[in-house]
Motif scaffolding. Structure first.
Motif, PDB file in Angstrom:
ATOM      1  N   TYR A  10       0.821  -1.203   0.000  1.00  0.00           N
ATOM      2  CA  TYR A  10       0.000   0.000   0.000  1.00  0.00           C
ATOM      3  C   TYR A  10       0.861   1.261   0.000  1.00  0.00           C
ATOM      4  CZ  TYR A  10      -3.623   3.306   1.342  1.00  0.00           C
ATOM      5  OH  TYR A  10      -4.471   4.372   1.376  1.00  0.00           O
ATOM      6  N   GLU A  11       1.939   1.241   0.780  1.00  0.00           N
ATOM      7  CA  GLU A  11       2.824   2.410   0.883  1.00  0.00           C
ATOM      8  C   GLU A  11       3.499   2.769  -0.434  1.00  0.00           C
ATOM      9  OE1 GLU A  11       6.925   0.171   2.305  1.00  0.00           O
ATOM     10  OE2 GLU A  11       5.662   1.121   3.800  1.00  0.00           O
ATOM     11  N   ASP A  12       3.526   1.832  -1.388  1.00  0.00           N
ATOM     12  CA  ASP A  12       4.158   2.068  -2.692  1.00  0.00           C
ATOM     13  C   ASP A  12       3.235   2.772  -3.678  1.00  0.00           C
ATOM     14  OD1 ASP A  12       6.495   0.610  -1.927  1.00  0.00           O
ATOM     15  OD2 ASP A  12       5.457  -1.267  -2.411  1.00  0.00           O
ATOM     16  N   THR A  13       1.969   2.914  -3.319  1.00  0.00           N
ATOM     17  CA  THR A  13       0.970   3.366  -4.284  1.00  0.00           C
ATOM     18  C   THR A  13       0.455   4.770  -3.994  1.00  0.00           C
ATOM     19  OG1 THR A  13      -0.878   2.415  -3.050  1.00  0.00           O
ATOM     20  CG2 THR A  13       0.203   0.977  -4.653  1.00  0.00           C
ATOM     21  N   ASP A  14      -0.225   5.312  -5.017  1.00  0.00           N
ATOM     22  CA  ASP A  14      -0.900   6.591  -4.843  1.00  0.00           C
ATOM     23  C   ASP A  14      -2.360   6.321  -4.460  1.00  0.00           C
ATOM     24  OD1 ASP A  14      -2.203   5.831  -7.203  1.00  0.00           O
ATOM     25  OD2 ASP A  14      -1.063   7.209  -8.462  1.00  0.00           O
ATOM     26  N   MET A  15      -3.179   7.333  -4.477  1.00  0.00           N
ATOM     27  CA  MET A  15      -4.575   7.182  -4.049  1.00  0.00           C
ATOM     28  C   MET A  15      -5.376   6.249  -4.956  1.00  0.00           C
ATOM     29  SD  MET A  15      -5.425  11.038  -2.732  1.00  0.00           S
ATOM     30  CE  MET A  15      -7.123  10.627  -2.401  1.00  0.00           C
ATOM     31  N   ALA A  16      -4.910   6.053  -6.176  1.00  0.00           N
ATOM     32  CA  ALA A  16      -5.614   5.175  -7.108  1.00  0.00           C
ATOM     33  C   ALA A  16      -5.153   3.721  -7.006  1.00  0.00           C
ATOM     34  CB  ALA A  16      -5.426   5.682  -8.547  1.00  0.00           C
ATOM     35  N   GLY A  17      -4.193   3.442  -6.104  1.00  0.00           N
ATOM     36  CA  GLY A  17      -3.685   2.082  -5.968  1.00  0.00           C
ATOM     37  C   GLY A  17      -2.640   1.733  -7.013  1.00  0.00           C
ATOM     38  N   ILE A  18      -2.117   2.750  -7.711  1.00  0.00           N
ATOM     39  CA  ILE A  18      -1.083   2.556  -8.733  1.00  0.00           C
ATOM     40  C   ILE A  18       0.265   2.931  -8.125  1.00  0.00           C
ATOM     41  CG2 ILE A  18      -0.249   3.392 -10.973  1.00  0.00           C
ATOM     42  CD1 ILE A  18      -3.196   3.922 -11.702  1.00  0.00           C
ATOM     43  N   TYR A  63       8.753   4.223 -18.372  1.00  0.00           N
ATOM     44  CA  TYR A  63       7.607   3.668 -17.669  1.00  0.00           C
ATOM     45  C   TYR A  63       6.665   3.151 -18.746  1.00  0.00           C
ATOM     46  CZ  TYR A  63       9.441   6.290 -13.719  1.00  0.00           C
ATOM     47  OH  TYR A  63      10.244   6.782 -12.716  1.00  0.00           O
ATOM     48  N   LEU A  64       6.452   1.841 -18.775  1.00  0.00           N
ATOM     49  CA  LEU A  64       5.709   1.233 -19.871  1.00  0.00           C
ATOM     50  C   LEU A  64       4.282   0.852 -19.514  1.00  0.00           C
ATOM     51  CD1 LEU A  64       8.690  -0.977 -21.009  1.00  0.00           C
ATOM     52  CD2 LEU A  64       7.931   1.186 -22.026  1.00  0.00           C
ATOM     53  N   SER A  65       4.070   0.472 -18.262  1.00  0.00           N
ATOM     54  CA  SER A  65       2.738   0.059 -17.825  1.00  0.00           C
ATOM     55  C   SER A  65       2.696   0.150 -16.300  1.00  0.00           C
ATOM     56  CB  SER A  65       2.470  -1.381 -18.283  1.00  0.00           C
ATOM     57  OG  SER A  65       1.144  -1.749 -18.049  1.00  0.00           O
ATOM     58  N   PRO A  66       1.545   0.456 -15.721  1.00  0.00           N
ATOM     59  CA  PRO A  66       1.491   0.627 -14.266  1.00  0.00           C
ATOM     60  C   PRO A  66       1.544  -0.699 -13.508  1.00  0.00           C
ATOM     61  CG  PRO A  66      -0.683   0.950 -15.206  1.00  0.00           C
ATOM     62  CD  PRO A  66       0.258   0.785 -16.363  1.00  0.00           C
ATOM     63  N   ALA A  67       2.033  -0.614 -12.289  1.00  0.00           N
ATOM     64  CA  ALA A  67       1.921  -1.706 -11.328  1.00  0.00           C
ATOM     65  C   ALA A  67       0.896  -1.264 -10.299  1.00  0.00           C
ATOM     66  CB  ALA A  67       3.269  -1.982 -10.665  1.00  0.00           C
ATOM     67  N   HIS A  68       0.273  -2.244  -9.646  1.00  0.00           N
ATOM     68  CA  HIS A  68      -0.829  -1.944  -8.731  1.00  0.00           C
ATOM     69  C   HIS A  68      -0.599  -2.602  -7.373  1.00  0.00           C
ATOM     70  CE1 HIS A  68      -2.502  -1.664 -12.817  1.00  0.00           C
ATOM     71  NE2 HIS A  68      -3.140  -0.627 -12.320  1.00  0.00           N
ATOM     72  N   TYR A  69      -1.302  -2.082  -6.389  1.00  0.00           N
ATOM     73  CA  TYR A  69      -1.278  -2.650  -5.049  1.00  0.00           C
ATOM     74  C   TYR A  69      -1.505  -4.162  -5.125  1.00  0.00           C
ATOM     75  CZ  TYR A  69      -2.838  -3.858  -0.371  1.00  0.00           C
ATOM     76  OH  TYR A  69      -2.980  -4.462   0.845  1.00  0.00           O
ATOM     77  N   GLY A  70      -0.643  -4.922  -4.443  1.00  0.00           N
ATOM     78  CA  GLY A  70      -0.761  -6.374  -4.381  1.00  0.00           C
ATOM     79  C   GLY A  70      -0.046  -7.130  -5.477  1.00  0.00           C
ATOM     80  N   ASP A  71       0.464  -6.434  -6.494  1.00  0.00           N
ATOM     81  CA  ASP A  71       1.170  -7.120  -7.580  1.00  0.00           C
ATOM     82  C   ASP A  71       2.456  -7.751  -7.069  1.00  0.00           C
ATOM     83  OD1 ASP A  71      -0.690  -6.369  -9.493  1.00  0.00           O
ATOM     84  OD2 ASP A  71       0.594  -4.848 -10.433  1.00  0.00           O
ATOM     85  N   ASP A  72       2.771  -8.918  -7.601  1.00  0.00           N
ATOM     86  CA  ASP A  72       4.073  -9.542  -7.392  1.00  0.00           C
ATOM     87  C   ASP A  72       4.944  -9.157  -8.578  1.00  0.00           C
ATOM     88  OD1 ASP A  72       3.604 -10.917  -4.943  1.00  0.00           O
ATOM     89  OD2 ASP A  72       2.396 -12.374  -6.054  1.00  0.00           O
ATOM     90  N   LEU A  73       6.072  -8.541  -8.272  1.00  0.00           N
ATOM     91  CA  LEU A  73       6.958  -8.038  -9.315  1.00  0.00           C
ATOM     92  C   LEU A  73       8.295  -8.767  -9.288  1.00  0.00           C
ATOM     93  CD1 LEU A  73       6.390  -4.191  -8.830  1.00  0.00           C
ATOM     94  CD2 LEU A  73       5.152  -5.766 -10.359  1.00  0.00           C
ATOM     95  N   MET A  74       8.973  -8.697 -10.411  1.00  0.00           N
ATOM     96  CA  MET A  74      10.295  -9.279 -10.552  1.00  0.00           C
ATOM     97  C   MET A  74      11.205  -8.186 -11.114  1.00  0.00           C
ATOM     98  SD  MET A  74      11.223 -12.482 -13.110  1.00  0.00           S
ATOM     99  CE  MET A  74       9.706 -12.141 -13.957  1.00  0.00           C
ATOM    100  N   VAL A  75      12.346  -7.980 -10.463  1.00  0.00           N
ATOM    101  CA  VAL A  75      13.341  -7.031 -10.941  1.00  0.00           C
ATOM    102  C   VAL A  75      14.511  -7.835 -11.494  1.00  0.00           C
ATOM    103  CG1 VAL A  75      14.910  -5.159 -10.323  1.00  0.00           C
ATOM    104  CG2 VAL A  75      12.679  -5.331  -9.190  1.00  0.00           C
ATOM    105  N   LEU A  76      14.786  -7.633 -12.776  1.00  0.00           N
ATOM    106  CA  LEU A  76      15.916  -8.300 -13.418  1.00  0.00           C
ATOM    107  C   LEU A  76      17.046  -7.290 -13.587  1.00  0.00           C
ATOM    108  CD1 LEU A  76      14.068 -10.296 -16.216  1.00  0.00           C
ATOM    109  CD2 LEU A  76      14.701 -11.057 -13.912  1.00  0.00           C
TER     110      LEU A  76
END
Length: 128
Positions: A10-18, A63-76
């Motif tokens: 949640y702390e990573d997102t803005d008010m829209a959950g992005i 920045y190509l596409s948004p990430a959202h609250y709860g997403d599992d991400l991978m950093v390569l």
């Protein structure tokens, strides 16, 4: 190539959950730190022993596409170019197969007085 997994809180997102755009930079910073540790380099010990630290000199990102609250991400993290005093890393943030963010990050080593130094031999050995 090194992989670092993280989750969007949640702390990573803005008010829209992005995910707020600057937080992608935090994600790739964590990925770089884990990559260096996986190479067997202790950044804290490096700083304490010689005053040397890794610093970002330049970031070029898309920045190509948004990430959202709860997403599992991978950093390569993939080394692109290793020079005498700098390295350029390609870092990508993905959700599954979807590329969300991509950056070319130039990293240098600074000495205790702020001067740019050659990359440490232990880093060169680990990358060989």
């Amino acid at each position: 190539m090194h992989r670092f997994d993280c989750r969007v809180y949640y702390e990573d997102t803005d008010m829209a959950g992005i995910v707020y755009h600057a937080n992608f930079l935090k994600f790739i910073e964590r990925g770089r730190s884990e990559w260096v540790a996986a190479l067997g380099i202790d950044q804290r010990a490096m700083r304490e022993a010689s005053g040397q630290v890794f610093v970002v000199r330049r970031i070029e990102c898309d920045y190509l596409s948004p990430a959202h609250y709860g997403d599992d991400l991978m950093v390569l993290t993939t080394p692109e170019r290793i020079g005498g005093a700098r390295m350029v890393l390609r870092q990508q943030v993905l959700r599954g197969a979807a590329l969300l963010f991509e950056a070319l990050v130039t990293v240098v080593v600074l000495g205790s007085e702020g001067q740019v130094l050659r990359l440490p031999p232990e880093l060169r050995r680990a990358l060989a």
